[in-house]
Design a protein around this motif. Structure first.
Motif, mmCIF file in Angstrom:
data_model
loop_
_atom_site.group_PDB
_atom_site.id
_atom_site.type_symbol
_atom_site.label_atom_id
_atom_site.label_comp_id
_atom_site.label_asym_id
_atom_site.label_seq_id
_atom_site.Cartn_x
_atom_site.Cartn_y
_atom_site.Cartn_z
ATOM 1 N N CYS A 188 2.612 -2.815 -7.596
ATOM 2 C CA CYS A 188 3.230 -2.379 -6.337
ATOM 3 C C CYS A 188 3.028 -3.384 -5.200
ATOM 4 O O CYS A 188 3.376 -3.097 -4.053
ATOM 5 N N HIS A 189 2.452 -4.560 -5.516
ATOM 6 C CA HIS A 189 2.266 -5.621 -4.526
ATOM 7 C C HIS A 189 1.476 -5.122 -3.308
ATOM 8 O O HIS A 189 1.836 -5.399 -2.160
ATOM 9 N N LEU A 190 0.418 -4.365 -3.575
ATOM 10 C CA LEU A 190 -0.363 -3.787 -2.490
ATOM 11 C C LEU A 190 -1.334 -4.814 -1.909
ATOM 12 O O LEU A 190 -1.743 -5.758 -2.580
ATOM 13 N N THR A 191 -1.681 -4.585 -0.658
ATOM 14 C CA THR A 191 -2.731 -5.349 0.004
ATOM 15 C C THR A 191 -3.728 -4.351 0.590
ATOM 16 O O THR A 191 -3.434 -3.159 0.694
ATOM 17 N N VAL A 192 -4.887 -4.862 0.978
ATOM 18 C CA VAL A 192 -5.885 -3.994 1.596
ATOM 19 C C VAL A 192 -5.330 -3.400 2.887
ATOM 20 O O VAL A 192 -5.526 -2.226 3.191
ATOM 21 N N ARG A 193 -4.566 -4.183 3.618
ATOM 22 C CA ARG A 193 -3.973 -3.704 4.870
ATOM 23 C C ARG A 193 -3.028 -2.534 4.611
ATOM 24 O O ARG A 193 -2.968 -1.588 5.399
ATOM 25 N N ASP A 194 -2.282 -2.584 3.517
ATOM 26 C CA ASP A 194 -1.371 -1.488 3.183
ATOM 27 C C ASP A 194 -2.120 -0.173 3.024
ATOM 28 O O ASP A 194 -1.622 0.890 3.401
ATOM 29 N N LEU A 195 -3.291 -0.239 2.419
ATOM 30 C CA LEU A 195 -4.026 0.977 2.110
ATOM 31 C C LEU A 195 -4.794 1.544 3.301
ATOM 32 O O LEU A 195 -5.014 2.747 3.370
ATOM 33 N N VAL A 196 -5.175 0.688 4.238
ATOM 34 C CA VAL A 196 -6.007 1.170 5.343
ATOM 35 C C VAL A 196 -5.249 1.284 6.658
ATOM 36 O O VAL A 196 -5.686 1.986 7.570
ATOM 37 N N SER A 197 -4.108 0.596 6.787
ATOM 38 C CA SER A 197 -3.362 0.618 8.036
ATOM 39 C C SER A 197 -2.319 1.724 8.015
ATOM 40 O O SER A 197 -1.629 1.922 7.002
ATOM 41 N N PHE A 198 -2.192 2.442 9.120
ATOM 42 C CA PHE A 198 -1.189 3.497 9.233
ATOM 43 C C PHE A 198 -0.041 3.075 10.145
ATOM 44 O O PHE A 198 0.769 3.894 10.550
ATOM 45 N N LYS A 199 0.016 1.791 10.439
ATOM 46 C CA LYS A 199 1.119 1.273 11.241
ATOM 47 C C LYS A 199 2.314 0.990 10.343
ATOM 48 O O LYS A 199 2.233 1.053 9.129
ATOM 49 N N THR A 200 3.430 0.633 10.969
ATOM 50 C CA THR A 200 4.637 0.319 10.209
ATOM 51 C C THR A 200 4.365 -0.869 9.296
ATOM 52 O O THR A 200 3.767 -1.855 9.705
ATOM 53 N N VAL A 201 4.820 -0.754 8.072
ATOM 54 C CA VAL A 201 4.590 -1.819 7.096
ATOM 55 C C VAL A 201 5.908 -2.500 6.765
ATOM 56 O O VAL A 201 6.968 -1.928 6.912
#
Length: 199
Positions: free
Chosen positions: A109-122
């Motif tokens: 899914c091409h995830l990053t740590v920021r994707d998992l912890v950030s609730f801002k627009t991605v």
């Protein structure tokens, strides 16, 4: 006649501008659809990681339990002694299998740590692409402990206990399939728009 021609010319320009605005609106709607889809996918992926991490302590506690290994699960009236072959190995193997499943999710899914912890627009991610070899190895790894339990003629409660990683990877497969189908529909909408534009 020339006056009539001059009066019709601006009307044609207005029609072209209206058509341009329609295309611009379509592109905006498609972009919003892509972003909403990506946000939904990310939310599901976050929950899958959380569920995976919540399953792990069950086997960690089993691994470090002194004395006779006992099967303990929520809502069980009493603990059952594990009769699986090599119970400590099975627990360690299941922990490794869960983290292997998380790694598969992460890379597919091409995830990053920021994707998992950030609730801002991605940003919009590429659609999930699963490495079939890695997926097969992960599925095989999650099946080892349940097979050992079946070979030991363990009760179904114990087989279920050892099957959590296998159930988890099945859930991953369902999620991948659903995300892929949604992405196909979005691509079809986009292709239909360009086909209509070309016509």
């Amino acid at each position: 006649m020339e006056g009539l021609h001059n009066r019709l010319k601006p009307a044609s320009h207005v029609e072209d501008e209206a058509e341009f605005l329609d295309e611009e609106e379509q592109e905006k709607l498609l972009q919003e659809l892509r972003v909403q889809n990506d946000r939904s996918n990310l939310l599901i992926q976050r929950w899958l990681v959380v569920i995976s991490l919540l399953i792990t302590p069950i086997y960690i506690l089993f691994l470090y339990n002194s004395g006779t290994p006992m099967i303990t699960m929520p809502m069980m009236e009493r603990h059952l002694p594990a009769i699986i072959f090599l119970p400590k190995f099975a627990a360690a193997w299941n922990i490794a299998s869960i983290y292997l499943a998380i790694y598969l999710l992460w890379t597919s899914c091409h995830l990053t740590v920021r994707d998992l912890v950030s609730f801002k627009t991605v940003a919009v991610h590429p659609s999930p692409r699963v490495d079939l070899t890695m997926a097969s190895l992960t599925a095989g790894a999650t099946a080892v402990a349940p097979v050992l339990a079946l070979l030991a003629r363990a009760p179904w409660t114990e087989v279920f206990f050892w099957s959590f990683p296998l159930i988890l990877i099945a859930l991953y497969a369902i999620v991948y399939r659903t995300m892929d189908q949604v992405q196909v529909h979005i691509n079809e909408v986009e292709k239909a728009r360009y086909k209509y534009k070309g016509a």
